[in-house]
Design an enzyme around this catalytic site. Structure first.
Site, PDB file in Angstrom:
ATOM      1  CG  HIS A  57      38.578 120.157  81.259  1.00  0.00           C
ATOM      2  ND1 HIS A  57      38.327 118.798  81.382  1.00  0.00           N
ATOM      3  CD2 HIS A  57      38.132 120.547  82.436  1.00  0.00           C
ATOM      4  CE1 HIS A  57      37.527 118.208  82.434  1.00  0.00           C
ATOM      5  NE2 HIS A  57      37.563 119.641  82.981  1.00  0.00           N
ATOM      6  CG  HIS A  59      38.114 121.847  85.789  1.00  0.00           C
ATOM      7  ND1 HIS A  59      37.092 121.700  85.319  1.00  0.00           N
ATOM      8  CD2 HIS A  59      38.759 123.251  85.817  1.00  0.00           C
ATOM      9  CE1 HIS A  59      36.493 122.853  85.274  1.00  0.00           C
ATOM     10  NE2 HIS A  59      37.297 124.018  85.503  1.00  0.00           N
ATOM     11  CG  ASP A  61      38.452 116.747  88.321  1.00  0.00           C
ATOM     12  OD1 ASP A  61      38.560 117.859  87.806  1.00  0.00           O
ATOM     13  OD2 ASP A  61      37.286 116.003  88.290  1.00  0.00           O
ATOM     14  CG  HIS A  62      39.560 116.569  84.023  1.00  0.00           C
ATOM     15  ND1 HIS A  62      38.889 115.735  83.434  1.00  0.00           N
ATOM     16  CD2 HIS A  62      38.858 116.861  85.118  1.00  0.00           C
ATOM     17  CE1 HIS A  62      37.906 115.437  83.840  1.00  0.00           C
ATOM     18  NE2 HIS A  62      37.542 116.232  84.616  1.00  0.00           N
ATOM     19  CG  HIS A 115      33.488 121.733  82.018  1.00  0.00           C
ATOM     20  ND1 HIS A 115      32.499 121.700  83.047  1.00  0.00           N
ATOM     21  CD2 HIS A 115      34.438 121.192  82.270  1.00  0.00           C
ATOM     22  CE1 HIS A 115      33.302 121.248  84.099  1.00  0.00           C
ATOM     23  NE2 HIS A 115      34.546 120.824  83.527  1.00  0.00           N
ATOM     24  CG  ASP A 134      34.786 117.401  83.559  1.00  0.00           C
ATOM     25  OD1 ASP A 134      34.410 115.918  83.341  1.00  0.00           O
ATOM     26  OD2 ASP A 134      35.107 117.912  84.360  1.00  0.00           O
ATOM     27  CG  HIS A 172      33.113 113.286  86.586  1.00  0.00           C
ATOM     28  ND1 HIS A 172      33.878 113.282  87.861  1.00  0.00           N
ATOM     29  CD2 HIS A 172      33.783 114.399  85.917  1.00  0.00           C
ATOM     30  CE1 HIS A 172      34.565 114.272  87.933  1.00  0.00           C
ATOM     31  NE2 HIS A 172      35.000 114.775  86.591  1.00  0.00           N
TER      32      HIS A 172
HETATM   33 ZN   LIG Z   1      36.207 119.755  84.678  1.00  0.00          ZN
END
Ligand SMILES: [Zn+2]
Length: 256
Positions: A57, A59, A61-62, A115, A134, A172
């Site tokens: 996805h 985001h 941090d991805h 998400h 996530d 995570h």
């Molecule tokens: Zn995320």
């Protein structure tokens, strides 16, 4: 055919990075790009050359390391069709039921909105491994930033069709706090109590709790257990529909 090598490493505050590698062909994929420099360092340490990025996805941090890694390695970026506009540098857009090849290894893509609206997961059936981003965490699930409880419950039901021995690589290390919440909504679950103790031990030793397995999640993850009598009674929804129990469990977690 050599087995799919999976190399995991912690990065950023609580993310896991993953490198997948086929020894025979040299094909190497990063699942998401939380930290380009760390991924390059891990590639160098393994002696692997990056050929693909598989994004779950958009985001930061991805997908935040996508462009730097593409610039440095010339890799091909695979990501969700439903969110192609938000995946930096995307080359190949994929969605529900499509298959990605890493050398001889095959991953089936599942759309798992909830998400984010475009979240996808990668399921390597033969390797009994799945990269779930996530969407699902050990004893938890992703926050519903862009989807309804109904959408997320439908997404999780797709994952629930895989075999119990499927290793789940989530993005995570949230397991210990997830366990604390899970115990508040399903206090009578003995498997959960036992697992919470094991997780506390692992974390005290500084060890990862990932991968989980789908069997362990089925037994201990409240977000996959909306038909549990204990859970339903604890949150005041005895006999309610699974999606209603899921929705309330998610709302309680948001406020936990
Ligand atoms: Zn995320």
């Amino acid at each position: 055919m050599s087995p799919l090598a999976i190399h995991m490493f912690p990065c950023l505050a609580d993310n896991y990075g993953y490198l997948l590698h086929d020894r025979d062909t040299g094909v190497t994929a990063a699942v998401d790009t939380p930290d380009a420099e760390e991924i390059l360092a891990q590639l160098a340490a393994q002696g692997w050359r990056l050929t693909h990025i598989l994004n779950t996805h958009h985001h930061a941090d991805h997908a935040g390391g996508n462009l730097e890694l593409k610039r440095r390695t010339g890799c091909t970026i695979v990501g969700p069709r439903a969110d192609a506009a938000r995946i930096p540098g995307i080359d190949v857009a994929v969605g529900e039921g499509e298959v990605i090849a890493l050398g001889p290894h095959r991953a089936t893509v599942f759309d798992t909105p909830g998400h984010t609206r475009g979240h996808i997961v990668y399921y390597f059936a033969e390797a009994a491994a799945a990269f779930v981003g996530d969407t699902l965490f050990a004893m938890g699930c992703g926050r519903l930033f862009e989807g309804s409880p109904g959408e997320m419950w439908s997404s999780l039901q797709k994952i629930l069709r895989w075999p119990d021995d499927t290793r789940l690589y989530c993005a995570h290390e949230y397991t210990q706090s997830n366990a604390r919440f899970a115990l508040t909504v399903e206090p009578g679950n003995q498997a959960l109590r036992k697992r919470a103790e094991e997780v506390a031990q692992l974390r005290a030793e500084g060890r990862p709790t990932i991968p989980s397995t789908l069997g362990a999640e089925r037994a201990t993850n409240p977000f996959l257990r909306p038909t549990s009598n204990d859970l339903q009674a604890t949150i005041g929804l005895s006999g309610a529909a699974p999606v209603a129990v899921f929705a309330k469990t998610r709302a309680l977690k948001d406020a936990f």
